[in-house]
Design a protein around this motif. Structure first.
Motif, PDB file in Angstrom:
ATOM      1  N   GLY A  74       0.822  -1.197   0.000  1.00 56.81           N
ATOM      2  CA  GLY A  74       0.000   0.000   0.000  1.00 56.81           C
ATOM      3  C   GLY A  74       0.861   1.253   0.000  1.00 56.81           C
ATOM      4  O   GLY A  74       2.074   1.207   0.193  1.00 56.81           O
ATOM      5  N   GLY A  75       0.217   2.394  -0.233  1.00 53.53           N
ATOM      6  CA  GLY A  75       0.932   3.655  -0.228  1.00 53.53           C
ATOM      7  C   GLY A  75       0.053   4.791  -0.680  1.00 53.53           C
ATOM      8  O   GLY A  75      -1.165   4.617  -0.854  1.00 53.53           O
ATOM      9  N   LEU A  92      -0.504   0.339  -8.653  1.00 55.92           N
ATOM     10  CA  LEU A  92       0.053  -0.220  -7.416  1.00 55.92           C
ATOM     11  C   LEU A  92      -0.193  -1.718  -7.423  1.00 55.92           C
ATOM     12  O   LEU A  92      -1.202  -2.183  -7.986  1.00 55.92           O
ATOM     13  CB  LEU A  92      -0.640   0.421  -6.208  1.00 55.92           C
ATOM     14  N   ILE A  93       0.706  -2.476  -6.813  1.00 55.61           N
ATOM     15  CA  ILE A  93       0.495  -3.917  -6.653  1.00 55.61           C
ATOM     16  C   ILE A  93       0.534  -4.251  -5.166  1.00 55.61           C
ATOM     17  O   ILE A  93       1.529  -3.972  -4.491  1.00 55.61           O
ATOM     18  CB  ILE A  93       1.550  -4.744  -7.403  1.00 55.61           C
ATOM     19  N   LEU A  94      -0.520  -4.817  -4.676  1.00 57.67           N
ATOM     20  CA  LEU A  94      -0.585  -5.280  -3.294  1.00 57.67           C
ATOM     21  C   LEU A  94      -0.206  -6.757  -3.241  1.00 57.67           C
ATOM     22  O   LEU A  94      -0.524  -7.518  -4.150  1.00 57.67           O
ATOM     23  CB  LEU A  94      -1.987  -5.093  -2.725  1.00 57.67           C
ATOM     24  N   SER A  95       0.429  -7.143  -2.143  1.00 55.94           N
ATOM     25  CA  SER A  95       0.811  -8.534  -1.930  1.00 55.94           C
ATOM     26  C   SER A  95       0.211  -9.039  -0.631  1.00 55.94           C
ATOM     27  O   SER A  95       0.017  -8.265   0.308  1.00 55.94           O
ATOM     28  CB  SER A  95       2.332  -8.682  -1.852  1.00 55.94           C
ATOM     29  N   CYS A  96      -0.045 -10.328  -0.591  1.00 56.75           N
ATOM     30  CA  CYS A  96      -0.553 -10.975   0.616  1.00 56.75           C
ATOM     31  C   CYS A  96       0.166 -12.312   0.746  1.00 56.75           C
ATOM     32  O   CYS A  96      -0.120 -13.247  -0.007  1.00 56.75           O
ATOM     33  CB  CYS A  96      -2.058 -11.168   0.529  1.00 56.75           C
ATOM     34  N   THR A 113       1.595 -16.656  -2.296  1.00 56.73           N
ATOM     35  CA  THR A 113       1.301 -15.229  -2.208  1.00 56.73           C
ATOM     36  C   THR A 113       0.195 -14.848  -3.178  1.00 56.73           C
ATOM     37  O   THR A 113       0.190 -15.291  -4.337  1.00 56.73           O
ATOM     38  CB  THR A 113       2.558 -14.397  -2.498  1.00 56.73           C
ATOM     39  N   LEU A 114      -0.704 -14.019  -2.697  1.00 55.70           N
ATOM     40  CA  LEU A 114      -1.791 -13.460  -3.501  1.00 55.70           C
ATOM     41  C   LEU A 114      -1.452 -12.012  -3.822  1.00 55.70           C
ATOM     42  O   LEU A 114      -0.885 -11.303  -2.978  1.00 55.70           O
ATOM     43  CB  LEU A 114      -3.101 -13.521  -2.713  1.00 55.70           C
ATOM     44  N   TYR A 115      -1.817 -11.588  -5.032  1.00 60.52           N
ATOM     45  CA  TYR A 115      -1.536 -10.222  -5.459  1.00 60.52           C
ATOM     46  C   TYR A 115      -2.806  -9.534  -5.941  1.00 60.52           C
ATOM     47  O   TYR A 115      -3.757 -10.182  -6.380  1.00 60.52           O
ATOM     48  CB  TYR A 115      -0.519 -10.215  -6.602  1.00 60.52           C
ATOM     49  N   LEU A 116      -2.761  -8.213  -5.866  1.00 61.36           N
ATOM     50  CA  LEU A 116      -3.809  -7.412  -6.485  1.00 61.36           C
ATOM     51  C   LEU A 116      -3.117  -6.289  -7.247  1.00 61.36           C
ATOM     52  O   LEU A 116      -2.526  -5.384  -6.638  1.00 61.36           O
ATOM     53  CB  LEU A 116      -4.765  -6.826  -5.454  1.00 61.36           C
ATOM     54  N   GLN A 117      -3.162  -6.385  -8.573  1.00 60.70           N
ATOM     55  CA  GLN A 117      -2.585  -5.346  -9.421  1.00 60.70           C
ATOM     56  C   GLN A 117      -3.668  -4.316  -9.705  1.00 60.70           C
ATOM     57  O   GLN A 117      -4.725  -4.653 -10.237  1.00 60.70           O
ATOM     58  CB  GLN A 117      -2.059  -5.951 -10.719  1.00 60.70           C
TER      59      GLN A 117
END
Length: 123
Positions: free
Chosen positions: A8-9, A17-21, A76-80
């Protein structure tokens, strides 16, 4: 199960932005995974999901702009996210369900949650 979001940012509208989990304690390739968000004053809403077969669902508000995907080797899960707008400002959460999910974008379907990562988009 532990889920740890990052990425996040704060950024300007139109940015990406790309979020990672990162998941531990469970193999995400065998789970239903979802991304949710909560903006101030709003309920937590489903943004995107992916099941163990790779089938994805998206909220109408993010279709064509957001992409959910997994890296099974990294668990890992991502959200681009692209073309971000101020209305995308929210705390973003990763969620996991170990059992069958009927409504992948409904928060009640998920038992395991991360702590969230904040995304702030300015105009």
């Amino acid at each position: 199960v532990q889920l740890l979001e990052s990425g996040g940012g704060s950024l300007q509208a139109g940015g990406s932005l790309i979020l990672s989990c990162v998941a531990s304690g469970y193999t995400i390739s065998t789970a239903y995974m979802g991304w949710f968000r909560r903006a101030p004053g709003n309920e937590r809403e489903g943004v995107a999901s992916v099941d163990m077969y790779g089938r994805m669902q998206y909220a109408d508000s993010v279709k064509g702009r957001f992409t959910v995907f997994r890296d099974n080797a990294k668990n890992t899960l991502y959200l681009q996210m692209s073309s971000l707008a101020p209305e995308d400002t929210a705390m973003y959460y990763c969620a996991l369900s170990r059992t069958w999910v009927r409504w992948p974008l409904q928060r009640r379907e998920y038992a395991d949650w991360g702590q969230g990562t904040q995304v702030t988009v300015s105009s």
